[in-house]
Design a protein around this motif. Sequence first.
Motif, PDB file in Angstrom:
ATOM      1  N   ALA A 166     -96.289  17.796  16.586  1.00 49.39           N
ATOM      2  CA  ALA A 166     -97.476  17.288  16.862  1.00 49.39           C
ATOM      3  C   ALA A 166     -97.374  15.727  17.375  1.00 49.39           C
ATOM      4  N   MET A 167     -96.366  15.106  16.845  1.00 48.09           N
ATOM      5  CA  MET A 167     -96.408  13.650  16.912  1.00 48.09           C
ATOM      6  C   MET A 167     -95.821  13.381  18.386  1.00 48.09           C
ATOM      7  N   VAL A 168     -95.148  14.299  19.020  1.00 44.57           N
ATOM      8  CA  VAL A 168     -94.883  14.266  20.496  1.00 44.57           C
ATOM      9  C   VAL A 168     -96.198  14.238  21.250  1.00 44.57           C
ATOM     10  N   TRP A 169     -97.214  15.184  20.956  1.00 38.30           N
ATOM     11  CA  TRP A 169     -98.476  15.058  21.851  1.00 38.30           C
ATOM     12  C   TRP A 169     -99.378  13.853  21.372  1.00 38.30           C
ATOM     13  N   VAL A 170     -99.165  13.530  20.281  1.00 39.42           N
ATOM     14  CA  VAL A 170    -100.008  12.159  19.937  1.00 39.42           C
ATOM     15  C   VAL A 170     -99.434  11.055  20.856  1.00 39.42           C
ATOM     16  N   ILE A 229     -97.862  11.421  23.466  1.00 41.84           N
ATOM     17  CA  ILE A 229     -98.070  11.577  24.997  1.00 41.84           C
ATOM     18  C   ILE A 229     -99.740  11.312  25.718  1.00 41.84           C
ATOM     19  N   ALA A 230    -100.493  11.630  24.507  1.00 38.92           N
ATOM     20  CA  ALA A 230    -101.916  11.715  24.647  1.00 38.92           C
ATOM     21  C   ALA A 230    -102.312  10.302  25.086  1.00 38.92           C
ATOM     22  N   GLY A 231    -102.049   9.394  24.750  1.00 31.68           N
ATOM     23  CA  GLY A 231    -102.406   8.044  25.270  1.00 31.68           C
ATOM     24  C   GLY A 231    -102.472   7.456  26.513  1.00 31.68           C
ATOM     25  N   PRO A 232    -101.122   7.559  27.025  1.00 27.37           N
ATOM     26  CA  PRO A 232    -100.851   7.100  28.388  1.00 27.37           C
ATOM     27  C   PRO A 232    -101.668   8.472  29.490  1.00 27.37           C
ATOM     28  N   LEU A 233    -101.357   9.677  28.948  1.00 29.20           N
ATOM     29  CA  LEU A 233    -102.052  10.674  29.567  1.00 29.20           C
ATOM     30  C   LEU A 233    -103.454  10.484  29.948  1.00 29.20           C
ATOM     31  N   ALA A 234    -104.239   9.938  28.940  1.00 30.37           N
ATOM     32  CA  ALA A 234    -105.653   9.673  28.984  1.00 30.37           C
ATOM     33  C   ALA A 234    -106.076   8.485  29.923  1.00 30.37           C
ATOM     34  N   VAL A 235    -105.120   7.538  29.879  1.00 28.41           N
ATOM     35  CA  VAL A 235    -105.394   6.300  30.886  1.00 28.41           C
ATOM     36  C   VAL A 235    -105.191   6.777  32.035  1.00 28.41           C
ATOM     37  N   VAL A 236    -103.915   7.554  32.373  1.00 24.44           N
ATOM     38  CA  VAL A 236    -103.984   7.869  33.824  1.00 24.44           C
ATOM     39  C   VAL A 236    -105.075   8.858  34.446  1.00 24.44           C
ATOM     40  N   LEU A 237    -105.691   9.547  33.520  1.00 25.70           N
ATOM     41  CA  LEU A 237    -106.700  10.509  33.861  1.00 25.70           C
ATOM     42  C   LEU A 237    -108.015   9.799  33.980  1.00 25.70           C
ATOM     43  N   ALA A 238    -108.282   8.649  33.226  1.00 28.96           N
ATOM     44  CA  ALA A 238    -109.308   7.848  33.408  1.00 28.96           C
ATOM     45  C   ALA A 238    -109.222   7.062  34.574  1.00 28.96           C
TER      46      ALA A 238
END
Length: 90
Positions: free
Chosen positions: A27-31, A33-42
């Motif tokens: 789960a920590m890997v996805w935590v 990855i989620a931050g930068p991925l959210a910024v790219v999507l935004a």
Amino acid sequence: MPSTTVPATRTAPAPDASDDSPWWRHAMVWVVIAGPLAVVLASFVTIGIAWRNIDPVISDASATGPQPGVPSGSAAPAQQARNHAATPQK
């Protein structure tokens, strides 16, 4: 009461060697990855909004046609704003 002695140094527990699952199962890997991925999507959403709502470029104040109360010339919007600030409408 008998005294008990505590060792001066304590060692950390050994890592669990039985955890041989792949990296995507943690789960920590996805935590992480989620931050930068959210910024790219935004940023893509922001680019899409900006692309769909492009403001038209007006190169000259007279390009919109004559307007009542606005003097003609290249300084028309600046002059109108200056005059409005000096004598506001009632």
